[in-house]
Write an enzyme that holds these catalytic residues in place. Sequence first.
Site, short mmCIF file in Angstrom:
data_model
loop_
_atom_site.label_atom_id
_atom_site.label_comp_id
_atom_site.label_asym_id
_atom_site.label_seq_id
_atom_site.Cartn_x
_atom_site.Cartn_y
_atom_site.Cartn_z
CB ILE B 102 -0.80 -0.01 1.20
CG1 ILE B 102 -1.69 -1.29 1.46
CG2 ILE B 102 -1.72 1.23 1.37
CD1 ILE B 102 -2.36 -1.48 2.80
CB CYS B 103 1.47 4.00 -2.39
SG CYS B 103 2.55 5.17 -2.83
#
Lengths: 92, 168
Positions: B102-103
Amino acid sequence: MTFDVEIVRWHAVASWTWNAGDDVCGICRMPFDGCPPDGKYPGDDSPVVWGVCGHAFHLQCIQKWLQSQAQTDQRCPFCRRAWEFKAAAPSS
Amino acid sequence: MAQFPGRSPTSVAMRRIQAELNEWLLHPPEGCRLESFEPLLNWVILVQGPENSPAPGLPRLYDGELFRLAINFGDHYPLEPPEVLFVPPSPVHPHIYSNGHICLDILYDGRNGGWSPALTVNKIALSLRSMLASNTNKARPAGDMDYCQRTRGRSPKQTNWEFDDDKV
């Protein structure tokens, strides 16, 4: 009618609390009235400190966080403002 | 600690995780359920796709979907962020890779990171759910396949993230 009373034994109980506005330290999530996980005794051995931003933490907890951060980037965990210790605890 | 083979979590970490567990059980975030917290250093959270759409008239992109979020606490939590990733199949989102990475800046420390020890798993779960709720473009990030190949077997915490896209 009056009585003369002689006090033989006196047992005082007092309660205290840190005036920190929140119940738990935002870093260890232990109550301010208790001690941080690596402290032995509540109270003077586990002091609570304030930043100029007004947020409070156990001294041990905020010190560890600041030490883990770059010298040039010391911020309050809550508001991310530059961290600066407030000179003394606010009194009310 | 014999309880966690090969690991030596600090007492601060253990008591803080325990405190967060107690808080979670009393006040779980909306749309989330703790599926497993054994061992205590590895949680699995069931995340319901938000049922609302980002704005009136826009489609509900994740309604009815269910995702698994893995939270792996390090020995020095909360001074370091936990490892947070979706267990594939991950939600299709421009900031979520198919391998579950997840960014999102609050999940990482270091140069660009936004981790703070004042954050909790509860707040992380809420952030991720609102990230899904506000999305309007159900697509993978650019270079998804390439990224997943390059990072195979690696923690998302080892990725050098750039958080320059505030629009999505």
